[in-house]
Design a protein around this motif. Structure first.
Motif, mmCIF file in Angstrom:
data_model
loop_
_atom_site.group_PDB
_atom_site.id
_atom_site.type_symbol
_atom_site.label_atom_id
_atom_site.label_comp_id
_atom_site.label_asym_id
_atom_site.label_seq_id
_atom_site.Cartn_x
_atom_site.Cartn_y
_atom_site.Cartn_z
ATOM 1 N N ILE A 29 0.847 -1.193 0.000
ATOM 2 C CA ILE A 29 0.000 0.000 0.000
ATOM 3 C C ILE A 29 0.879 1.238 0.000
ATOM 4 O O ILE A 29 1.853 1.327 0.762
ATOM 5 C CB ILE A 29 -0.946 0.013 1.217
ATOM 6 C CG1 ILE A 29 -1.910 -1.165 1.146
ATOM 7 C CG2 ILE A 29 -1.713 1.334 1.309
ATOM 8 C CD1 ILE A 29 -2.786 -1.313 2.378
ATOM 9 N N LEU A 30 0.542 2.182 -0.849
ATOM 10 C CA LEU A 30 1.225 3.474 -0.877
ATOM 11 C C LEU A 30 0.307 4.529 -0.277
ATOM 12 O O LEU A 30 -0.876 4.610 -0.633
ATOM 13 C CB LEU A 30 1.583 3.864 -2.310
ATOM 14 C CG LEU A 30 2.165 5.269 -2.499
ATOM 15 C CD1 LEU A 30 3.519 5.413 -1.811
ATOM 16 C CD2 LEU A 30 2.278 5.619 -3.981
ATOM 17 N N VAL A 31 0.868 5.339 0.622
ATOM 18 C CA VAL A 31 0.125 6.446 1.233
ATOM 19 C C VAL A 31 0.794 7.749 0.824
ATOM 20 O O VAL A 31 2.009 7.922 1.007
ATOM 21 C CB VAL A 31 0.098 6.334 2.768
ATOM 22 C CG1 VAL A 31 -0.655 7.526 3.381
ATOM 23 C CG2 VAL A 31 -0.530 5.016 3.200
ATOM 24 N N ALA B 148 1.854 -1.832 -6.300
ATOM 25 C CA ALA B 148 0.920 -1.596 -5.206
ATOM 26 C C ALA B 148 -0.442 -2.224 -5.474
ATOM 27 O O ALA B 148 -0.895 -2.329 -6.619
ATOM 28 C CB ALA B 148 0.765 -0.096 -4.966
ATOM 29 N N ALA B 149 -1.103 -2.618 -4.388
ATOM 30 C CA ALA B 149 -2.478 -3.119 -4.459
ATOM 31 C C ALA B 149 -3.481 -2.018 -4.163
ATOM 32 O O ALA B 149 -4.660 -2.153 -4.502
ATOM 33 C CB ALA B 149 -2.666 -4.269 -3.470
ATOM 34 N N LEU B 150 -3.013 -0.924 -3.547
ATOM 35 C CA LEU B 150 -3.924 0.120 -3.100
ATOM 36 C C LEU B 150 -3.126 1.395 -2.834
ATOM 37 O O LEU B 150 -1.964 1.338 -2.422
ATOM 38 C CB LEU B 150 -4.639 -0.320 -1.812
ATOM 39 C CG LEU B 150 -5.500 0.710 -1.068
ATOM 40 C CD1 LEU B 150 -6.738 1.050 -1.885
ATOM 41 C CD2 LEU B 150 -5.902 0.177 0.305
ATOM 42 N N VAL B 151 -3.761 2.535 -3.074
ATOM 43 C CA VAL B 151 -3.193 3.837 -2.706
ATOM 44 C C VAL B 151 -4.171 4.529 -1.765
ATOM 45 O O VAL B 151 -5.377 4.584 -2.039
ATOM 46 C CB VAL B 151 -2.937 4.721 -3.951
ATOM 47 C CG1 VAL B 151 -2.556 6.144 -3.539
ATOM 48 C CG2 VAL B 151 -1.830 4.106 -4.807
ATOM 49 N N THR C 3 -2.027 -2.249 12.033
ATOM 50 C CA THR C 3 -2.725 -3.411 12.593
ATOM 51 C C THR C 3 -3.157 -4.409 11.528
ATOM 52 O O THR C 3 -3.819 -5.398 11.852
ATOM 53 C CB THR C 3 -3.980 -2.937 13.358
ATOM 54 O OG1 THR C 3 -4.902 -2.330 12.429
ATOM 55 C CG2 THR C 3 -3.615 -1.921 14.433
ATOM 56 N N MET C 4 -2.763 -4.181 10.253
ATOM 57 C CA MET C 4 -3.246 -5.006 9.154
ATOM 58 C C MET C 4 -2.108 -5.840 8.567
ATOM 59 O O MET C 4 -0.925 -5.456 8.655
ATOM 60 C CB MET C 4 -3.859 -4.128 8.065
ATOM 61 C CG MET C 4 -5.027 -3.283 8.534
ATOM 62 S SD MET C 4 -5.777 -2.318 7.198
ATOM 63 C CE MET C 4 -6.581 -3.624 6.240
ATOM 64 N N PRO C 5 -2.428 -6.978 7.938
ATOM 65 C CA PRO C 5 -1.408 -7.818 7.302
ATOM 66 C C PRO C 5 -1.008 -7.268 5.935
ATOM 67 O O PRO C 5 -1.230 -7.881 4.881
ATOM 68 C CB PRO C 5 -2.099 -9.170 7.189
ATOM 69 C CG PRO C 5 -3.540 -8.837 7.047
ATOM 70 C CD PRO C 5 -3.764 -7.618 7.893
ATOM 71 N N VAL C 6 -0.405 -6.091 5.943
ATOM 72 C CA VAL C 6 -0.009 -5.408 4.714
ATOM 73 C C VAL C 6 1.384 -4.828 4.900
ATOM 74 O O VAL C 6 1.898 -4.723 6.019
ATOM 75 C CB VAL C 6 -0.993 -4.269 4.350
ATOM 76 C CG1 VAL C 6 -2.400 -4.804 4.125
ATOM 77 C CG2 VAL C 6 -0.993 -3.178 5.428
ATOM 78 N N ARG C 7 1.982 -4.430 3.779
ATOM 79 C CA ARG C 7 3.169 -3.571 3.803
ATOM 80 C C ARG C 7 2.729 -2.199 3.325
ATOM 81 O O ARG C 7 1.933 -2.098 2.383
ATOM 82 C CB ARG C 7 4.257 -4.099 2.869
ATOM 83 C CG ARG C 7 4.793 -5.478 3.212
ATOM 84 C CD ARG C 7 5.607 -6.026 2.052
ATOM 85 N NE ARG C 7 4.765 -6.292 0.884
ATOM 86 C CZ ARG C 7 5.195 -6.276 -0.373
ATOM 87 N NH1 ARG C 7 6.458 -5.983 -0.651
ATOM 88 N NH2 ARG C 7 4.368 -6.548 -1.376
ATOM 89 N N ALA C 8 3.241 -1.153 3.944
ATOM 90 C CA ALA C 8 2.809 0.186 3.571
ATOM 91 C C ALA C 8 4.004 1.133 3.515
ATOM 92 O O ALA C 8 4.878 1.095 4.378
ATOM 93 C CB ALA C 8 1.775 0.720 4.544
ATOM 94 N N VAL C 9 4.012 1.957 2.480
ATOM 95 C CA VAL C 9 4.984 3.036 2.340
ATOM 96 C C VAL C 9 4.220 4.343 2.510
ATOM 97 O O VAL C 9 3.317 4.642 1.723
ATOM 98 C CB VAL C 9 5.671 3.020 0.962
ATOM 99 C CG1 VAL C 9 6.776 4.074 0.905
ATOM 100 C CG2 VAL C 9 6.217 1.644 0.656
ATOM 101 N N VAL C 10 4.564 5.100 3.529
ATOM 102 C CA VAL C 10 3.896 6.361 3.812
ATOM 103 C C VAL C 10 4.853 7.488 3.450
ATOM 104 O O VAL C 10 5.934 7.616 4.036
ATOM 105 C CB VAL C 10 3.491 6.467 5.295
ATOM 106 C CG1 VAL C 10 2.856 7.837 5.582
ATOM 107 C CG2 VAL C 10 2.525 5.345 5.658
#
Length: 489
Positions: free
Chosen positions: A319-321, A382-385, A343-350
């Motif tokens: 996920i990209l933020v 990414a799967a989501l932004v 709290t989620m089973p994801v990887r995120a780049v903020v």
């Protein structure tokens, strides 16, 4: 170009912008060439820098463009992207802009002149923001601030500085951000062709579409059309109060008065909307001199490469933020997004942008918080932004076929979010949404294929639009127009 002359062939402030020693030969005849990065072409009567991608045969068709822009955050990269494309096609560009943009202008190969008397930023500190729109409580208060502090109020100062640049640089055409009304006035007064650029969706009131900043969906039935008509009337009333002062500026530059504030933009030769006509549901209603050129997806010059902290075989969704690159008091929202994703089973780049210190935010190991990275390469995986729906971030996501969770914070962001929801490519939350609401929205978009499929469909349309864009060719035709007489009635 409007006819060959010694002066019109000279670049403004190029280190190699001097006359060649050679004096024999026909005007425009190339005598020698040497290259190191930027090449130096020596023609009879002129010596100048040329972008290394430019083929020699293009040089004789070179035109000179003056850009008038402001430090509008996400608007800068696409506008300078247009300048870069012109330069790579053999044209010359001078950019009149805030001092904060000097380095970014240099990177694309244009020359730079700063605003001095017109409102401008000298640093990225929020205290230097011209509008300070995060202080307003209603969209109409924000529109009044834009009118008085940026668009109409400073028009005389903008016009006078632009006129000075026209006299010094002798451009063939002006390319102005659609807020730079004073620059358009100065160019029209000098008889130059003028193009206005909208680095986002269509922003002026048109029948059939809710007004900008409302964030409403397209009207369905009579009640919706009545709603839009009432809102447009209120918006028109806000800008009508700026018309007398604008007409005074036009009078000083030898131009006839306008009947509507918007006519200053609508009356230029061409208007280029740097967006997707498929995405923007205003596109069927715009005037005939408007061209949707497709989004310009250049990365901002301040973005730096990034190495993921996770292993390459990590299968968790990425996920990209990305929120605003300018200050919108977004620190608290960023922390709530991080709390949701931690709290989620994801990887995120903020990405916090220049205004927020990454060290001021707290995250778990599955969330990497950085100031700025190029969004394009991350969106490919990414799967989501998760985004505030700045136009640049939103269109990059759609071009990559990535759905979004939208948290618009004002400006045109609510309108961009409305279009994303209209096309089924994401969901929209209020910017004060709790971490739990954000978490549920992220889970919904990740789990439902319909959002990804809608984003993929828009990606195909955007790709086709970009492949057929004739932005540079149309600007070349604009610059080749002869000077126009003044419009004094």
């Amino acid at each position: 170009m409007k006819g060959w002359s010694w002066r019109s062939m000279l670049p403004p402030t190029s280190p190699s912008g001097s006359f060649c020693a050679a004096t024999s030969g026909s005007p425009g005849q190339r005598l020698k060439q040497r290259s190191s990065g930027w090449s130096t072409e020596c023609w009879v009567g002129v010596r100048r820098n040329v972008h290394p991608k430019v083929q020699p045969e293009r040089i004789r068709n070179m035109s000179r463009y003056l850009f008038a822009i402001w430090d509008g955050g996400g608007a800068v990269a696409p506008e300078l992207g247009v300048a870069r494309r012109l330069i790579e096609n053999g044209h010359q560009v001078r950019v009149l802009a805030d001092p904060t943009l000097r380095a970014q202008v240099a990177t694309v190969g244009a020359t730079f002149s700063p605003w001095v008397r017109a409102p401008h930023r000298t640093s990225n500190d929020p205290s230097g923001d011209v509008v300070k729109d995060w202080e307003v409580r209603t969209p109409f208060e924000g529109l009044r601030r834009m009118r008085d502090r940026l668009i109409g109020g400073p028009a005389e100062l903008v016009a006078s500085e632009t006129a000075e640049q026209i006299g010094d640089y002798s451009p063939d055409a002006l390319m102005a951000d659609y807020f730079m009304l004073g620059a358009m006035i100065a160019a029209q007064g000098a008889g130059l062709p003028v193009a206005a650029v909208m680095p986002n969706i269509w922003a002026l009131p048109v029948r059939g579409v809710p007004p900008i900043a409302a964030g409403f969906p397209l009207a369905q039935g009579v009640p919706g059309r009545v709603r839009d008509a009432m809102l447009i009337a209120l918006v028109n009333r806000v800008f009508a109060k700026g018309l007398p002062a604008l007409n005074q500026v036009r009078d000083r530059h030898g131009l006839r008065p306008l009947r509507s504030f918007y006519d200053q933009v609508l009356g230029v030769d061409r208007i280029f909307v740097l967006s997707s006509s498929t995405f923007d549901y205003a596109s069927p209603f715009v005037p005939a001199n408007v061209s949707y050129a497709g989004p310009v997806l250049d990365e901002p010059q301040w973005a730096v490469p990034w190495v993921p902290p996770w292993s390459e075989d990590d299968a968790r969704p990425l996920i990209l933020v990305g929120l605003s690159s300018t200050f919108q008091n977004q620190g608290d929202l960023l922390q709530r997004i991080i709390d949701a994703l931690s709290t989620m089973p994801v990887r995120a780049v903020v990405t916090t942008g220049p205004m927020i210190d990454p060290d001021a935010l707290t995250a778990n190991s599955n969330v990497s918080v950085v100031r700025a990275v190029p969004h394009g390469p991350i969106m490919e995986k990414a799967a989501l932004v998760v985004t505030h729906c700045g136009h640049g971030t939103a269109l990059k996501a759609l071009a990559a076929g990535v759905p979004m969770v939208c948290l618009p914070m004002g400006r045109d962001q609510d309108d961009t979010a409305a279009r994303i929801v209209h096309h089924g490519a994401g969901v929209r939350l209020a910017p004060n949404a709790s971490a739990e609401k954000i978490r549920r929205a992220v889970a919904e978009v990740l789990e439902r294929d319909s959002y990804r499929l809608a984003a993929a469909q828009l990606s195909s349309s955007i790709t086709a639009e970009l492949a057929s864009s004739r932005l540079v060719e149309e600007l070349g035709s604009l610059a080749s127009k002869p000077n126009q007489p003044r419009q004094r009635s």
